[in-house]
Design a protein around this motif. Structure first.
Motif, short mmCIF file in Angstrom:
data_model
loop_
_atom_site.label_atom_id
_atom_site.label_comp_id
_atom_site.label_asym_id
_atom_site.label_seq_id
_atom_site.Cartn_x
_atom_site.Cartn_y
_atom_site.Cartn_z
N LYS A 193 108.96 75.86 111.25
CA LYS A 193 109.08 77.04 110.38
C LYS A 193 108.47 78.27 111.04
O LYS A 193 109.08 79.35 111.09
N GLY A 194 107.23 78.13 111.57
CA GLY A 194 106.56 79.27 112.18
C GLY A 194 107.22 79.72 113.47
O GLY A 194 107.41 80.92 113.71
N LYS A 251 107.05 70.27 110.41
CA LYS A 251 107.57 71.32 109.52
C LYS A 251 106.91 72.68 109.75
O LYS A 251 107.63 73.68 109.94
N PRO A 252 105.57 72.81 109.73
CA PRO A 252 104.98 74.14 109.95
C PRO A 252 105.24 74.67 111.35
O PRO A 252 105.35 75.89 111.54
N SER A 274 95.29 73.31 107.73
CA SER A 274 96.36 72.93 106.80
C SER A 274 97.71 73.38 107.35
O SER A 274 97.79 74.23 108.25
N ASP A 275 98.78 72.82 106.79
CA ASP A 275 100.12 73.22 107.23
C ASP A 275 100.35 74.72 107.02
O ASP A 275 100.99 75.37 107.84
N GLU A 276 99.82 75.26 105.91
CA GLU A 276 100.02 76.68 105.62
C GLU A 276 99.37 77.56 106.68
O GLU A 276 99.92 78.59 107.08
N VAL A 277 98.21 77.14 107.15
CA VAL A 277 97.50 77.92 108.17
C VAL A 277 98.11 77.69 109.55
O VAL A 277 98.26 78.63 110.34
N TYR A 282 101.11 77.13 110.24
CA TYR A 282 102.34 77.92 110.30
C TYR A 282 102.07 79.29 110.94
O TYR A 282 102.87 79.78 111.74
#
Length: 293
Positions: free
Chosen positions: A277-278, A273-274, A224-227, A229
């Protein structure tokens, strides 16, 4: 061999993988002297399994990720009377002679150079081929040692993974612990890189461990994008880490750009995006203090 070995496993909600790992440790031709499991706040049947096997375990109050689990576990190992700590993921399943072969490799390594800071097993995937995620980078700084080691079934390495890493506890006691703030991804590369920045480590070719990941390639690519990142942020930290000199930093920069390209090919423009951001956060911040154990 008189080496005292502590086997250290970090687990989270993979009771079936952990069960197999514990059974394979018990079946080793050269058993570890003791086994310690760090339970990263599992919510499945892991506590019951550990009680059934009567194996020593420490349950953390929250899931700290692989980085936090090995940070805590190595801190505990450094306080104990062992010579080496054998780091294992719960999905890293050793062959019956994996530890014996590592220790035989240690004896050969002592005959050709200084005391190693770590030794690695050769990782296979479930179909028997060499695991692409577990191929360590050769230590190109030591061409003479590389030639000498080859006839002994060894290869000097620059970094490795926790899937089967035998760490010299004297080296661990003189280096910072794994960086817990990484949470997931690349913490093992940074930790082993620090141990080997001015030390020696080897891949022991005949010590085999099956690493039962879901697929043979990086799980981060499809995360996922959250991971993802975390993957991007940690790669920036890795590039900045003092675990690597100019050659290593260049390698990780190019390697990261390759991983990001594959991610974008899979996800399209929305995948930027991720990564952005990361990567930006990783270059603007440093990991929190390591004094957490």
């Amino acid at each position: 061999m008189s080496e005292r070995i502590l086997a250290l496993i970090v687990t989270h909600n993979r009771q079936h993988m952990l069960r197999d790992c514990l059974e394979l440790l018990a079946a080793q031709t050269r058993k570890p002297n003791h086994t310690l499991v760090i339970d990263n706040a599992s919510t499945d049947d892991t506590p019951a399994l550990l009680a059934q096997h009567q194996v020593e375990h420490i349950r953390l109050e929250k899931n700290t990720g692989a980085a936090g689990g090995f940070h805590f576990g190595l801190a505990e190992a450094c306080r104990r009377d062992f010579d080496w700590v054998w780091l294992l993921d719960d999905d890293a399943h050793p062959r019956p002679d994996s530890l014996q072969k590592l220790l035989e490799g240690l004896e050969r390594a002592r005959g050709i150079g200084p005391e190693p800071n770590l030794l690695l097993s050769r990782l296979l995937w479930v179909d028997g081929r060499v695991h692409p995620m577990g191929v360590p980078w050769p230590d190109l700084r030591k061409p003479g040692l590389m030639l000498k080691a080859r006839s002994h079934g060894l290869m000097p390495v620059r970094f490795g993974t926790y899937a089967s890493m035998l760490v010299n506890l004297r080296a661990a006691q003189s280096h910072p612990l794994p960086t817990a703030a990484y949470f997931l991804y690349n913490d093992d590369l940074e930790y082993s890189g620090r141990l080997l920045r001015r030390g020696v480590g080897y891949l022991v070719r005949d010590s085999l461990v099956v690493h039962k990941t879901r697929n043979p390639y990086s799980s981060a690519i499809n995360a996922s994008d959250e991971v993802f990142y975390l993957e991007a942020r940690n790669r920036a930290w890795l590039v900045r880490s003092d675990a690597f000199g100019p050659l290593g930093k260049t390698y990780w920069l190019l390697n990261s750009l390759g991983v990001f390209t594959v991610r974008l090919l899979k996800k399209g423009p929305q995948g930027i995006k991720p990564i952005w951001k990361g990567w930006l956060e990783g270059f603007q911040t440093l990991p929190d203090s390591n004094n957490q154990a």
